[in-house]
Design a protein around this motif. Structure first.
Motif, PDB file in Angstrom:
ATOM      1  N   ASP A 159       0.824  -1.210   0.000  1.00 54.69           N
ATOM      2  CA  ASP A 159       0.000   0.000   0.000  1.00 54.69           C
ATOM      3  C   ASP A 159       0.859   1.261   0.000  1.00 54.69           C
ATOM      4  O   ASP A 159       0.641   2.190   0.772  1.00 54.69           O
ATOM      5  CB  ASP A 159      -0.956   0.019   1.204  1.00 54.69           C
ATOM      6  CG  ASP A 159      -1.921  -1.150   1.188  1.00 54.69           C
ATOM      7  OD1 ASP A 159      -2.316  -1.564   0.086  1.00 54.69           O
ATOM      8  OD2 ASP A 159      -2.271  -1.640   2.263  1.00 54.69           O
ATOM      9  N   VAL A 160       1.853   1.277  -0.887  1.00 54.96           N
ATOM     10  CA  VAL A 160       2.803   2.381  -0.927  1.00 54.96           C
ATOM     11  C   VAL A 160       2.256   3.544  -1.743  1.00 54.96           C
ATOM     12  O   VAL A 160       1.861   3.374  -2.895  1.00 54.96           O
ATOM     13  CB  VAL A 160       4.153   1.919  -1.518  1.00 54.96           C
ATOM     14  CG1 VAL A 160       5.115   3.086  -1.630  1.00 54.96           C
ATOM     15  CG2 VAL A 160       4.749   0.790  -0.676  1.00 54.96           C
ATOM     16  N   MET A 161       2.205   4.719  -1.120  1.00 55.91           N
ATOM     17  CA  MET A 161       1.946   5.967  -1.827  1.00 55.91           C
ATOM     18  C   MET A 161       3.289   6.685  -1.860  1.00 55.91           C
ATOM     19  O   MET A 161       3.832   7.018  -0.804  1.00 55.91           O
ATOM     20  CB  MET A 161       0.906   6.820  -1.101  1.00 55.91           C
ATOM     21  CG  MET A 161       0.698   8.183  -1.749  1.00 55.91           C
ATOM     22  SD  MET A 161      -0.382   9.268  -0.766  1.00 55.91           S
ATOM     23  CE  MET A 161      -1.961   8.485  -1.048  1.00 55.91           C
ATOM     24  N   PRO A 162       3.865   6.907  -3.031  1.00 57.57           N
ATOM     25  CA  PRO A 162       5.219   7.469  -3.129  1.00 57.57           C
ATOM     26  C   PRO A 162       5.383   8.782  -2.356  1.00 57.57           C
ATOM     27  O   PRO A 162       4.454   9.580  -2.249  1.00 57.57           O
ATOM     28  CB  PRO A 162       5.401   7.705  -4.627  1.00 57.57           C
ATOM     29  CG  PRO A 162       4.435   6.781  -5.281  1.00 57.57           C
ATOM     30  CD  PRO A 162       3.268   6.688  -4.349  1.00 57.57           C
ATOM     31  N   PHE A 163       6.582   8.970  -1.845  1.00 60.46           N
ATOM     32  CA  PHE A 163       6.934  10.208  -1.144  1.00 60.46           C
ATOM     33  C   PHE A 163       7.296  11.236  -2.202  1.00 60.46           C
ATOM     34  O   PHE A 163       8.353  11.167  -2.830  1.00 60.46           O
ATOM     35  CB  PHE A 163       8.114   9.948  -0.202  1.00 60.46           C
ATOM     36  CG  PHE A 163       8.493  11.137   0.639  1.00 60.46           C
ATOM     37  CD1 PHE A 163       7.692  11.541   1.688  1.00 60.46           C
ATOM     38  CD2 PHE A 163       9.653  11.848   0.375  1.00 60.46           C
ATOM     39  CE1 PHE A 163       8.043  12.630   2.479  1.00 60.46           C
ATOM     40  CE2 PHE A 163      10.018  12.935   1.148  1.00 60.46           C
ATOM     41  CZ  PHE A 163       9.199  13.329   2.207  1.00 60.46           C
TER      42      PHE A 163
END
Length: 139
Positions: free
Chosen positions: A108-112
């Motif tokens: 569930d990665v939302m990019p930084f």
């Protein structure tokens, strides 16, 4: 002055998690096991479980964790509980580095990246099932 400190609960991976977080954030880990406290457990399989663990980073962040022996009820992390790593413009590189390292095995990665409101923002669920939010202000 009192401070809020995240306290994470694991079934049996607190030591592994704290060491991983230390590799990401730096600092020192201090661990007390159930076996080191007389009368806490007689089960040989639970002697090395973490009764209380604490990571203190050079920047003053504190993260605590423990395992859950058989005589206690395990409470899993919930989607409503998040560890937030935040800062100002001077912290962008450090927060980005932590985000990148914690992304290893994450879901569930939302990019930084730069968000519509002007901050650098990202989020993920790490390999231990812990939700993290990252925010670095730009002004």
């Amino acid at each position: 002055m009192a401070r809020l400190t995240p306290y994470l609960s694991f079934t049996d991976r607190a030591r592994e998690a704290l060491e991983f977080y230390r590799s990401v954030l730096g600092g020192t880990v201090d661990i007390s096991t159930f076996g080191s406290m007389p009368g806490m457990t007689d089960d040989p399989a639970e002697q090395e479980l973490v009764m209380h663990g604490q990571l203190e980073t050079p920047g003053g962040l504190v993260l605590m964790a423990s395992d859950t022996p058989s005589f206690m009820t395990y409470v899993a992390p919930t989607s409503g509980v998040t560890v937030a790593l935040t800062g100002g413009p001077e912290d962008v590189d450090d927060i980005r580095a932590a985000f990148t390292a914690l992304s290893d095995g994450a879901t569930d990665v939302m990019p930084f990246e730069l968000a519509p409101w002007g901050d650098h923002y990202g989020q993920l669920v790490d390999r231990f099932g812990i939700s993290w939010m990252f925010d670095a202000g730009t002004a």
